[in-house]
Each structure stands twice: as structure tokens, then as C-alpha cells.
Enzyme design. Structure first.
Site, PDB file in Angstrom:
ATOM      1  N   LYS A 165      58.966 -14.937 -45.591  1.00 45.54           N
ATOM      2  CA  LYS A 165      58.655 -14.744 -44.168  1.00 45.54           C
ATOM      3  C   LYS A 165      59.263 -15.922 -43.419  1.00 45.54           C
ATOM      4  CE  LYS A 165      54.410 -16.584 -43.035  1.00 45.54           C
ATOM      5  NZ  LYS A 165      52.976 -16.534 -42.845  1.00 45.54           N
ATOM      6  N   CYS A 170      50.630 -14.539 -52.382  1.00 43.38           N
ATOM      7  CA  CYS A 170      49.229 -14.071 -52.369  1.00 43.38           C
ATOM      8  C   CYS A 170      49.046 -12.565 -52.504  1.00 43.38           C
ATOM      9  CB  CYS A 170      48.548 -14.539 -51.091  1.00 43.38           C
ATOM     10  SG  CYS A 170      48.244 -16.298 -51.098  1.00 43.38           S
ATOM     11  N   GLY A 187      58.175  -2.697 -41.812  1.00 39.62           N
ATOM     12  CA  GLY A 187      59.441  -3.245 -42.297  1.00 39.62           C
ATOM     13  C   GLY A 187      59.534  -3.185 -43.808  1.00 39.62           C
ATOM     14  N   PHE A 211      42.422 -19.230 -46.232  1.00 35.71           N
ATOM     15  CA  PHE A 211      43.024 -18.092 -45.543  1.00 35.71           C
ATOM     16  C   PHE A 211      44.285 -18.493 -44.780  1.00 35.71           C
ATOM     17  CE2 PHE A 211      38.409 -17.272 -45.751  1.00 35.71           C
ATOM     18  CZ  PHE A 211      38.439 -16.149 -46.566  1.00 35.71           C
TER      19      PHE A 211
HETATM   20  C1  UDX Z   1      48.606 -14.530 -46.700  1.00 33.63           C
HETATM   21  C2  UDX Z   1      47.318 -14.339 -45.888  1.00 33.63           C
HETATM   22  O1  UDX Z   1      47.649 -13.964 -44.539  1.00 33.63           O
HETATM   23  C3  UDX Z   1      46.498 -15.622 -45.902  1.00 33.63           C
HETATM   24  O2  UDX Z   1      45.271 -15.397 -45.227  1.00 33.63           O
HETATM   25  C4  UDX Z   1      46.230 -16.012 -47.348  1.00 33.63           C
HETATM   26  O3  UDX Z   1      45.539 -17.224 -47.427  1.00 33.63           O
HETATM   27  C5  UDX Z   1      47.542 -16.139 -48.129  1.00 33.63           C
HETATM   28  O4  UDX Z   1      48.290 -14.938 -48.011  1.00 33.63           O
HETATM   29  P1  UDX Z   1      50.980 -15.662 -46.300  1.00 33.63           P
HETATM   30  O5  UDX Z   1      51.335 -15.010 -47.584  1.00 33.63           O
HETATM   31  O6  UDX Z   1      51.316 -17.108 -46.090  1.00 33.63           O
HETATM   32  O7  UDX Z   1      49.399 -15.525 -46.049  1.00 33.63           O
HETATM   33  O8  UDX Z   1      51.705 -14.896 -45.101  1.00 33.63           O
HETATM   34  P2  UDX Z   1      51.378 -13.654 -44.150  1.00 33.63           P
HETATM   35  O9  UDX Z   1      51.664 -14.049 -42.765  1.00 33.63           O
HETATM   36  O10 UDX Z   1      50.062 -13.055 -44.424  1.00 33.63           O
HETATM   37  O11 UDX Z   1      52.524 -12.619 -44.585  1.00 33.63           O
HETATM   38  C6  UDX Z   1      52.573 -12.067 -45.891  1.00 33.63           C
HETATM   39  C7  UDX Z   1      53.707 -11.073 -45.991  1.00 33.63           C
HETATM   40  O12 UDX Z   1      53.438  -9.913 -45.227  1.00 33.63           O
HETATM   41  C8  UDX Z   1      55.054 -11.601 -45.481  1.00 33.63           C
HETATM   42  O13 UDX Z   1      56.072 -11.190 -46.380  1.00 33.63           O
HETATM   43  C9  UDX Z   1      55.225 -10.936 -44.143  1.00 33.63           C
HETATM   44  O14 UDX Z   1      56.582 -10.747 -43.811  1.00 33.63           O
HETATM   45  C10 UDX Z   1      54.529  -9.589 -44.385  1.00 33.63           C
HETATM   46  N1  UDX Z   1      53.991  -8.974 -43.168  1.00 33.63           N
HETATM   47  C11 UDX Z   1      53.008  -9.610 -42.452  1.00 33.63           C
HETATM   48  C12 UDX Z   1      54.452  -7.734 -42.756  1.00 33.63           C
HETATM   49  O15 UDX Z   1      55.321  -7.137 -43.396  1.00 33.63           O
HETATM   50  N2  UDX Z   1      53.895  -7.153 -41.646  1.00 33.63           N
HETATM   51  C13 UDX Z   1      52.914  -7.751 -40.918  1.00 33.63           C
HETATM   52  O16 UDX Z   1      52.463  -7.147 -39.929  1.00 33.63           O
HETATM   53  C14 UDX Z   1      52.460  -9.029 -41.338  1.00 33.63           C
END
Ligand code: UDX
Length: 454
Positions: free
Chosen positions: A343, A283, A276, A157
Site C-alpha cells: 500500500k 495482517c 481494486g 490496530f
Molecule cells: C491492517 C489493519 O487496518 C490494521 O488495523 C491492523 O492492525 C493491521 O492490518 P495495514 O495492513 O497496515 O493495516 O493496512 P490497511 O490500510 O488496512 O490496508 C491493508 C490492505 O488492504 C492494503 O493492501 C490496501 O491496499 C488494501 N485496501 C485497503 C483495499 O484494497 N481497499 C480498501 O478500501 C482499504
């Protein structure tokens, strides 16, 4: 314990570093010789905060090699952490997973090992991996595999950018296996994390008040489904706030206030309600697509998950629509993108919204300038097909730009001298794709400020 990890991507490397730091004897294997050579020389192929420091701490317990023969024969636990990238039809490409499973069977010589799927694999893959391991063991040794191998699922995760923190201080640990023996081995492996008995590294202090970490110990299929269900839920939470954001914009509401107002309800929670441009990364897109595909195999539809995907796609289009609404004609305009990584705090470009947005703008005849504090080099290597201008500073992006789009909310962009940026631009338009900038300040500097929602 003696642990081998196959695959040194974000997940494999982080897991290896953390387990070695906790005192296990870890060998990381990867078929990419160049990558292994640089890891042996202490160079890290990815950008992940604190990984360099943790690898230094873990060094006495950590080895890197290219061959299964040095890693697998007497391991007690073997993690498979290879890539399962989407193939052309969207289903995960399982060739690396299959090669890893066969490699384990071919090289294992001991009495009992737990093979753990750490890669995100389709539901049901545990059984398939088990049969591949056993078959190749029997072919090579001429002996029955019998109870020599157990397969477990231990979904990951961790979030890129905070991967080490998420691994050492997780909200929960999930382990799934159909044999109690396998669950016991993994329980022993994770005990220092579950009980939080290790001395926290100074650069990654233990969160205040963190007690024992909950363990979900379940059968194989449930653990496999937990991974997908968790990621899909997070993805739809983001899509939900983005959908509400569109309405907020129409009725004149502030989506950030709305998100806070609903998130403080403990049943909902404030996290993953940041509106946004939407989600990218390796993932959410892949896992939601795989979930819909798995459901289809059982004649089920997943309308909620499908809608979350559609809304996320729409958010990227909205960037271009908003610029069009503002600039009227896009052909010949110069648009600057601030941020390329999917991100902040990572150099990962997989499914990054910036790539999609750049492509759409180029198709419309725009000149596109891009910048990213860490992912620019990787972008130049991986996206030679995109005829954009790569800039080494945000200021360079601003030069003669008709509009700037904040695509990735790096801290550096929040702290920019926006007054000076304004002075460099042809027209002062900022589209804040992450609702991350100080709107009032930008307005003071004469910017036309556009949010992506609300
Ligand atoms: C995700 C899951 O959070 C993690 O538990 C899993 O193991 C892998 O996938 P990750 O892809 O590294 O992790 O990043 P995460 O922080 O979840 O962000 C994913 C995307 O969602 C990013 O593009 C981020 O910018 C976007 N995001 C995240 C939003 O647009 N709004 C939010 O509130 C949170």
C-alpha cells in the site's frame, strides 16, 4: 512507568516511540544487533511517515538494547511485539514469541510485571505465554512465580503508513486480562491517550473534535478474538466491494459510485470500500488464515472469511486475465508495474500483490519492469529471484512498455505527466489496479483505460 518492548518491527518501534513521547521510560530490545546499532545512531530501519520526528521528541525517554538483562529486570510492563510470520503450513511461527516469553521469565527480578501480547498471536496464546514466563522464572530463580506475572492482550490496530496517528489517536484501546490488577496497570499506562491529555506533536495534530478514546477492557480471550475479528471484517469488506465490482463491470455500473452510494449509509460506512487489486500486507492474509485454522480446531468452518480470501486471490489473477484479454499474447510483451509496496506510504512488501503479479507475468513470458518510490531497494534485497527490470523512475518503466499496471496508489503516480508517459510507451494501455487514476484525463491522452472492477 518503566516499559520494555521486545521486538522493534513496525508495531514495536511505533509503540515504543509513542509511549516514550507520552513520558514513559521505554527500553526497546531486539536480538538484531545491526538494527539496534542503527537505531542507537538515530537511523530508522523502516519507512513510516513522521517516525523520525517522533523519535527525536521521544529520545530522552527511549533506549535501545540487545539484551533482556538491560530491559526486563525492573520493568512494570513488558510488551511482546515480535514477528509471528506464517510458517510453511500457514500457521503462525511462534518461535520468537516463545523466546521472548522465556527471556522475560529468565531476566525478571521484581515483584510484579504485566506481560502484554502486542503481536498478533493465535487465540489462547496468552495462557501459553504466561506458562512459559512462569516456568523459566522458576527454573532460573528457584522461586515460585506465584502472582508475580500477569499476561494481557493489547491488540494493535495501527495501519502502516499512518501508524503514529493510529497509535496516538486510536478509535479505541482494547485491553484484555483475566486479573483486574493487570487491567489497572494498562489503564494507567494508556491514560494520556484515553483522556487525550498530551500535547499533540506539531507534525501530528490531534483530529478536530476528538474527545476521550473509548476503552474496551475485557478478559484475555475476548481481546485476542477482537483483533482477528476486526481484521477479518475489514478484509471481507474489501473483498465484498471487489465482488460487487465484478458484477458492476458486467452490468456497466461504476463501482466507485456504488461504493459511495452504499457507504454513506452510516450502518455500512465509506471506509475500506476501495475496490481494486485487493488486500496485501502482513495482517489480513495471515489473520484470516489463522481465524479459519482456529475455527477448524473447534470443528467449525468460516465460510464468509474463506470466501473473502478466495475473492482476494482472484483479484490478482484478474490483472493477468485483463492484460491477456487486451494484449492477446503475453509472451514477449513488456509490462510495467507502478508500485511494489502493499500500500502507499510504506516500504513493506509482505504479501504485496505486486510480487504475485510480477511472478505470474514472468511465468507467462513477459518482460516485467517495476518501480516504487520507497520500496525498490527493499524489493531488490528481498526478491532477487524475480527476474524483473528495476527502474528508478516511472518514466523508465513506461519506455517501450506494452501496458502499465498501477499496483500501488502512490500520490506520485496520480500526479505523473501521463501525456509524456504515453509518448514513451509502445502501446497506450493502463490497467488501473486501484481505481485511482483520472480516467477522463488518460482517455484524452489516447490511453486505453482498464479498471480492475466496474
Ligand atoms: C491492517 C489493519 O487496518 C490494521 O488495523 C491492523 O492492525 C493491521 O492490518 P495495514 O495492513 O497496515 O493495516 O493496512 P490497511 O490500510 O488496512 O490496508 C491493508 C490492505 O488492504 C492494503 O493492501 C490496501 O491496499 C488494501 N485496501 C485497503 C483495499 O484494497 N481497499 C480498501 O478500501 C482499504
Amino acid at each position: 512507568m518503566r516499559v520494555s518492548i521486545i521486538g522493534t518491527g513496525y508495531v514495536g518501534l511505533t509503540t515504543g516511540a509513542c509511549l516514550a513521547f507520552l513520558g514513559h521510560q521505554v527500553t526497546c530490545v531486539d536480538s538484531d544487533q545491526k538494527k539496534i546499532a542503527s537505531l542507537q545512531a538515530g537511523k530508522i530501519p523502516i519507512y513510516e511517515p513522521h517516525l523520525t520526528e517522533l523519535l527525536v521528541e521521544a529520545k530522552p525517554n527511549l533506549q535501545f538494547c540487545c539484551d533482556y538483562g538491560s530491559a526486563v529486570p525492573d520493568a512494570e510492563v513488558v510488551f511482546i511485539a515480535v514477528g509471528t510470520p506464517p510458517s510453511s503450513d500457514g500457521s503462525p511461527d511462534l518461535q520468537y514469541l516463545s523466546a521472548a516469553a522465556k527471556g522475560i521469565g529468565e531476566h525478571y527480578t521484581g515483584d510484579y510485571v504485566v506481560v502484554v501480547n502486542k503481536s498478533t498471536v493465535p487465540i489462547g496464546s496468552g495462557n501459553w505465554v504466561g506458562s512459559l514466563v512462569r516456568e523459566s522464572y522458576e527454573q532460573r530463580s528457584g522461586r515460585k512465580a506465584e502472582h508475580r506475572f500477569s499476561v494481557a492482550s493489547n491488540p494493535e490496530f495501527l495501519r502502516e503508513g499512518t501508524a503514529l496517528h493510529d497509535s496516538l489517536y486510536p478509535d479505541r484501546v482494547v485491553i484484555g486480562a483475566d486479573e483486574v490488577r493487570a487491567l489497572e496497570v494498562l489503564y494507567t499506562l494508556y491514560r494520556p491517550i484515553l483522556d487525550q491529555t498530551f500535547a499533540a506533536p506539531p507534525f501530528l495534530p490531534r483530529p478536530e473534535g476528538l474527545g476521550a478514546v473509548p476503552l474496551i477492557s475485557t478478559e484475555l480471550a475476548s481481546a485476542e478474538l477482537i483483533k482477528y475479528a476486526a481484521n477479518a471484517f475489514l478484509a471481507l469488506k474489501i473483498s465484498y466491494i471487489n465482488e460487487i465490482g465484478q458484477l458492476a463491470e458486467k452490468v456497466g455500473a461504476d463501482i466507485q459510485h456504488v461504493a459511495k452510494g452504499i457507504g454513506l449509509d452510516a450502518r455500512i460506512g465509506t471506509r475500506f470500500l476501495q475496490s481494486g487489486i485487493g488486500w496485501g500486507g502482513s495482517c489480513f492474509g495471515k489473520d484470516t488464515s489463522a481465524l479459519v485454522a482456529t475455527a477448524a480446531e473447534y470443528n467449525l468452518t468460516m465460510p464468509i472469511v474463506s470466501a473473502a480470501r478466495e475473492i482476494n486471490r482472484r483479484q490478482r489473477e484478474r490483472v493477468v486475465d485483463k492484460l491477456l484479454g487486451e494484449l492477446k499474447i503475453l509472451k514477449g510483451r513488456t509490462v510495467g508495474l507502478l508500485g511494489l509496496a502493499f500500500k502507499p506510504n510504506t516500504d513493506d512488501l509482505r504479501e504485496a500483490p505486486a510480487i504475485d503479479i510480477a511472478r505470474r507475468l514472468l511465468e507467462r513470458g513477459c518482460k516485467v519492469k517495476v518501480h516504487d518510490p520507497v520500496a525498490l531497494h527493499r524489493f531488490q534485497e528481498q526478491h532477487r529471484d524475480l527476474a524483473v527490470v528495476c527502474c528508478t523512475t516511472p518514466e523508465e518503466v513506461a519506455d517501450d512498455a506494452d501496458a502499465l499496471v498501477l499496483v500501488t496508489e502512490w500520490q506520485q503516480y496520480r500526479e505523473l505527466d501521463w501525456e509524456a508517459m504515453a509518448g514513451r510507451m509502445r502501446s497506450r494501455i493502463v490497467l488501473d489496479g486501484r481505481n485511482a487514476l483520472d480516467r477522463a484525463r488518460l482517455l484524452r491522452f489516447g490511453f486505453r483505460y482498464l479498471g480492475i472492477a466496474g
